[in-house]
Design a protein around this motif. Structure first.
Motif, PDB file in Angstrom:
ATOM      1  N   PHE A   2       0.861  -1.179   0.000  1.00 22.04           N
ATOM      2  CA  PHE A   2       0.000   0.000   0.000  1.00 22.04           C
ATOM      3  C   PHE A   2       0.896   1.226   0.000  1.00 22.04           C
ATOM      4  O   PHE A   2       1.852   1.313   0.767  1.00 22.04           O
ATOM      5  CB  PHE A   2      -0.868  -0.018   1.265  1.00 22.04           C
ATOM      6  CG  PHE A   2      -2.033   0.906   1.213  1.00 22.04           C
ATOM      7  CD1 PHE A   2      -3.263   0.452   0.780  1.00 22.04           C
ATOM      8  CD2 PHE A   2      -1.910   2.236   1.600  1.00 22.04           C
ATOM      9  CE1 PHE A   2      -4.363   1.305   0.731  1.00 22.04           C
ATOM     10  CE2 PHE A   2      -3.002   3.088   1.554  1.00 22.04           C
ATOM     11  CZ  PHE A   2      -4.230   2.619   1.124  1.00 22.04           C
ATOM     12  N   LEU A   3       0.586   2.222  -0.855  1.00 24.85           N
ATOM     13  CA  LEU A   3       1.436   3.403  -0.960  1.00 24.85           C
ATOM     14  C   LEU A   3       0.829   4.659  -0.350  1.00 24.85           C
ATOM     15  O   LEU A   3       1.490   5.353   0.414  1.00 24.85           O
ATOM     16  CB  LEU A   3       1.795   3.673  -2.425  1.00 24.85           C
ATOM     17  CG  LEU A   3       2.569   2.571  -3.129  1.00 24.85           C
ATOM     18  CD1 LEU A   3       2.807   2.927  -4.578  1.00 24.85           C
ATOM     19  CD2 LEU A   3       3.891   2.310  -2.417  1.00 24.85           C
TER      20      LEU A   3
ATOM     21  N   THR B 272      -3.557   4.141  -3.560  1.00 25.17           N
ATOM     22  CA  THR B 272      -2.660   3.520  -4.522  1.00 25.17           C
ATOM     23  C   THR B 272      -1.918   2.370  -3.861  1.00 25.17           C
ATOM     24  O   THR B 272      -1.631   2.396  -2.663  1.00 25.17           O
ATOM     25  CB  THR B 272      -1.629   4.530  -5.088  1.00 25.17           C
ATOM     26  OG1 THR B 272      -0.889   5.110  -4.021  1.00 25.17           O
ATOM     27  CG2 THR B 272      -2.321   5.630  -5.884  1.00 25.17           C
ATOM     28  N   GLN B 273      -1.636   1.365  -4.685  1.00 27.36           N
ATOM     29  CA  GLN B 273      -0.823   0.233  -4.262  1.00 27.36           C
ATOM     30  C   GLN B 273       0.315   0.080  -5.266  1.00 27.36           C
ATOM     31  O   GLN B 273       0.305   0.700  -6.334  1.00 27.36           O
ATOM     32  CB  GLN B 273      -1.667  -1.044  -4.195  1.00 27.36           C
ATOM     33  CG  GLN B 273      -2.613  -1.058  -3.001  1.00 27.36           C
ATOM     34  CD  GLN B 273      -3.396  -2.344  -2.924  1.00 27.36           C
ATOM     35  OE1 GLN B 273      -4.465  -2.438  -3.503  1.00 27.36           O
ATOM     36  NE2 GLN B 273      -2.869  -3.324  -2.210  1.00 27.36           N
ATOM     37  N   GLN B 274       1.274  -0.745  -4.939  1.00 30.13           N
ATOM     38  CA  GLN B 274       2.496  -0.849  -5.723  1.00 30.13           C
ATOM     39  C   GLN B 274       2.279  -1.252  -7.181  1.00 30.13           C
ATOM     40  O   GLN B 274       3.032  -0.856  -8.046  1.00 30.13           O
ATOM     41  CB  GLN B 274       3.463  -1.819  -5.063  1.00 30.13           C
ATOM     42  CG  GLN B 274       4.833  -1.799  -5.689  1.00 30.13           C
ATOM     43  CD  GLN B 274       5.812  -2.643  -4.926  1.00 30.13           C
ATOM     44  OE1 GLN B 274       5.479  -3.262  -3.927  1.00 30.13           O
ATOM     45  NE2 GLN B 274       7.038  -2.669  -5.378  1.00 30.13           N
ATOM     46  N   SER B 275       1.243  -2.007  -7.476  1.00 25.80           N
ATOM     47  CA  SER B 275       1.036  -2.479  -8.844  1.00 25.80           C
ATOM     48  C   SER B 275       0.603  -1.380  -9.805  1.00 25.80           C
ATOM     49  O   SER B 275       0.557  -1.594 -11.006  1.00 25.80           O
ATOM     50  CB  SER B 275       0.002  -3.599  -8.860  1.00 25.80           C
ATOM     51  OG  SER B 275      -1.219  -3.106  -8.374  1.00 25.80           O
ATOM     52  N   GLY B 276       0.280  -0.205  -9.307  1.00 23.31           N
ATOM     53  CA  GLY B 276      -0.074   0.919 -10.164  1.00 23.31           C
ATOM     54  C   GLY B 276      -1.558   1.182 -10.205  1.00 23.31           C
ATOM     55  O   GLY B 276      -2.365   0.425  -9.685  1.00 23.31           O
ATOM     56  N   GLY B 277      -1.913   2.276 -10.850  1.00 19.24           N
ATOM     57  CA  GLY B 277      -3.307   2.693 -10.921  1.00 19.24           C
ATOM     58  C   GLY B 277      -3.757   3.275  -9.602  1.00 19.24           C
ATOM     59  O   GLY B 277      -3.109   3.111  -8.572  1.00 19.24           O
TER      60      GLY B 277
ATOM     61  N   PRO C 158       1.312   9.740  -4.225  1.00 15.89           N
ATOM     62  CA  PRO C 158       2.428   9.002  -4.810  1.00 15.89           C
ATOM     63  C   PRO C 158       1.956   7.624  -5.241  1.00 15.89           C
ATOM     64  O   PRO C 158       1.056   7.050  -4.643  1.00 15.89           O
ATOM     65  CB  PRO C 158       3.437   8.910  -3.662  1.00 15.89           C
ATOM     66  CG  PRO C 158       2.640   9.081  -2.416  1.00 15.89           C
ATOM     67  CD  PRO C 158       1.442   9.916  -2.791  1.00 15.89           C
ATOM     68  N   ALA C 159       2.560   7.113  -6.283  1.00 10.95           N
ATOM     69  CA  ALA C 159       2.183   5.796  -6.797  1.00 10.95           C
ATOM     70  C   ALA C 159       3.403   5.142  -7.417  1.00 10.95           C
ATOM     71  O   ALA C 159       4.426   5.782  -7.640  1.00 10.95           O
ATOM     72  CB  ALA C 159       1.077   5.927  -7.837  1.00 10.95           C
ATOM     73  N   HIS C 160       3.280   3.863  -7.693  1.00  8.56           N
ATOM     74  CA  HIS C 160       4.342   3.149  -8.387  1.00  8.56           C
ATOM     75  C   HIS C 160       4.408   3.684  -9.811  1.00  8.56           C
ATOM     76  O   HIS C 160       3.398   3.787 -10.484  1.00  8.56           O
ATOM     77  CB  HIS C 160       4.042   1.645  -8.367  1.00  8.56           C
ATOM     78  CG  HIS C 160       5.132   0.815  -8.943  1.00  8.56           C
ATOM     79  ND1 HIS C 160       6.358   0.695  -8.348  1.00  8.56           N
ATOM     80  CD2 HIS C 160       5.187   0.088 -10.076  1.00  8.56           C
ATOM     81  CE1 HIS C 160       7.121  -0.081  -9.076  1.00  8.56           C
ATOM     82  NE2 HIS C 160       6.427  -0.463 -10.137  1.00  8.56           N
TER      83      HIS C 160
ATOM     84  N   ALA D  25      -9.447  11.279 -11.601  1.00  8.83           N
ATOM     85  CA  ALA D  25      -8.073  10.965 -11.209  1.00  8.83           C
ATOM     86  C   ALA D  25      -7.222  10.933 -12.469  1.00  8.83           C
ATOM     87  O   ALA D  25      -7.588  10.314 -13.461  1.00  8.83           O
ATOM     88  CB  ALA D  25      -8.031   9.617 -10.498  1.00  8.83           C
ATOM     89  N   PHE D  26      -6.085  11.606 -12.415  1.00 10.74           N
ATOM     90  CA  PHE D  26      -5.243  11.756 -13.588  1.00 10.74           C
ATOM     91  C   PHE D  26      -3.837  11.248 -13.303  1.00 10.74           C
ATOM     92  O   PHE D  26      -3.221  11.629 -12.312  1.00 10.74           O
ATOM     93  CB  PHE D  26      -5.201  13.216 -14.023  1.00 10.74           C
ATOM     94  CG  PHE D  26      -6.571  13.791 -14.245  1.00 10.74           C
ATOM     95  CD1 PHE D  26      -7.220  13.623 -15.449  1.00 10.74           C
ATOM     96  CD2 PHE D  26      -7.219  14.473 -13.228  1.00 10.74           C
ATOM     97  CE1 PHE D  26      -8.494  14.133 -15.655  1.00 10.74           C
ATOM     98  CE2 PHE D  26      -8.494  14.991 -13.418  1.00 10.74           C
ATOM     99  CZ  PHE D  26      -9.128  14.822 -14.638  1.00 10.74           C
ATOM    100  N   SER D  27      -3.338  10.400 -14.179  1.00 10.60           N
ATOM    101  CA  SER D  27      -2.020   9.802 -14.028  1.00 10.60           C
ATOM    102  C   SER D  27      -0.950  10.717 -14.614  1.00 10.60           C
ATOM    103  O   SER D  27      -1.112  11.251 -15.711  1.00 10.60           O
ATOM    104  CB  SER D  27      -1.990   8.461 -14.763  1.00 10.60           C
ATOM    105  OG  SER D  27      -0.689   7.940 -14.771  1.00 10.60           O
ATOM    106  N   LEU D  28       0.126  10.895 -13.870  1.00  8.17           N
ATOM    107  CA  LEU D  28       1.281  11.629 -14.363  1.00  8.17           C
ATOM    108  C   LEU D  28       2.495  10.721 -14.248  1.00  8.17           C
ATOM    109  O   LEU D  28       3.102  10.602 -13.190  1.00  8.17           O
ATOM    110  CB  LEU D  28       1.490  12.909 -13.564  1.00  8.17           C
ATOM    111  CG  LEU D  28       0.399  13.952 -13.711  1.00  8.17           C
ATOM    112  CD1 LEU D  28       0.528  15.034 -12.671  1.00  8.17           C
ATOM    113  CD2 LEU D  28       0.438  14.545 -15.110  1.00  8.17           C
ATOM    114  N   PRO D  29       2.845  10.018 -15.323  1.00  8.07           N
ATOM    115  CA  PRO D  29       4.004   9.131 -15.273  1.00  8.07           C
ATOM    116  C   PRO D  29       5.296   9.930 -15.136  1.00  8.07           C
ATOM    117  O   PRO D  29       5.299  11.141 -15.358  1.00  8.07           O
ATOM    118  CB  PRO D  29       3.935   8.383 -16.608  1.00  8.07           C
ATOM    119  CG  PRO D  29       3.084   9.217 -17.504  1.00  8.07           C
ATOM    120  CD  PRO D  29       2.179  10.018 -16.614  1.00  8.07           C
TER     121      PRO D  29
END
Length: 176
Positions: A100-101, A115-120, A153-155, A166-170
Motif C-alpha cells: 500500500f502506498l 494507490t498500491q504498488q502495482s499501479g493505478g 504518490p504511486a508506483h 483521477a489523472f495519471s502523471l508518469p
C-alpha cells in the motif's frame, strides 16, 4: 513488548493513543497508563476473510485517521478500517499481496482514493458502496488545471485527484 523491530507507520489519534503498524504483526497501540502495547487481532480477521493468505507475508503499511473514532489501514491485502469504539475491522477493497502506498479521503464526495504498488489509483465510493480501479486519464482540459488538487504518490508516477477525476502523471510527464 513490541512485536517487531520494523515499524511501518505510527499515527496518534485524537484521544492521544499512539497506534503502530509493526511489520508482519497485528495493529497495536501503546497504553501509557499500563505501560504496555495493546494488540488488536487484525491478522486473525484477515485470515478469516482471506483463508488463502494464512502463513503468507501480510503487513500494515500505512495508518490514517478516519474521523475521530476509526482508522484507515493500508495493508498488503488492500484497504481496511478499524473502528476503535466497536473494536471491529472491516475490509473494503484492494489487491492481495501488493504494498500500500498512499490514501486520500475526500469527505465532501465521500470517496477514498488509494494507490498500491502495482499501479493505478483505486477509488472507493462510500456513499454508493462502489469500488473501481482507474488506470489513467490524461490531463487535457486547461480549466481543470486551475482547480485545487490532491497528489498521491504511486508506483511509476503520481496521481492528481480532482473533482473531475483521477489523472495519471508518469515520470516522463511535464508538470506545470
Amino acid at each position: 513488548g513490541l512485536a517487531s523491530i520494523l515499524i511501518r507507520d505510527i499515527k496518534i489519534d485524537k484521544a492521544g493513543r499512539v497506534w503502530l503498524a509493526p511489520d508482519r504483526r497485528d495493529l497495536c497501540y501503546y497504553d501509557e497508563t499500563a505501560n504496555k502495547f495493546i494488540y488488536k487481532p487484525r491478522m486473525k480477521f484477515s485470515e478469516t476473510f482471506f483463508p488463502e493468505i494464512k502463513g503468507r507475508y501480510c503487513a500494515i503499511n500505512k495508518i490514517y485517521s478516519r474521523g475521530d473514532t476509526a482508522l484507515w489501514l493500508g495493508t498488503t491485502l488492500g484497504l481496511f478500517s478499524y473502528n476503535i469504539a466497536k473494536d471491529q475491522f472491516h475490509f473494503y477493497a484492494g489487491k492481495l499481496q501488493d504494498d500500500f502506498l498512499s490514501l486520500h479521503e475526500d469527505i465532501h464526495t465521500k470517496k477514498v482514493y488509494f494507490t498500491q504498488q502495482s499501479g493505478g489509483v483505486q477509488v472507493l465510493d462510500l456513499a454508493n458502496n462502489r469500488y473501481e480501479q482507474v488506470n489513467g486519464k490524461k490531463i487535457s482540459n486547461e480549466d481543470s488545471r486551475r482547480e485545487p488538487a490532491t497528489w498521491l504518490p504511486a508506483h511509476e508516477g503520481i496521481w492528481e485527484i480532482k473533482s473531475t477525476g483521477a489523472f495519471s502523471l508518469p515520470p516522463t510527464a511535464q508538470i506545470p
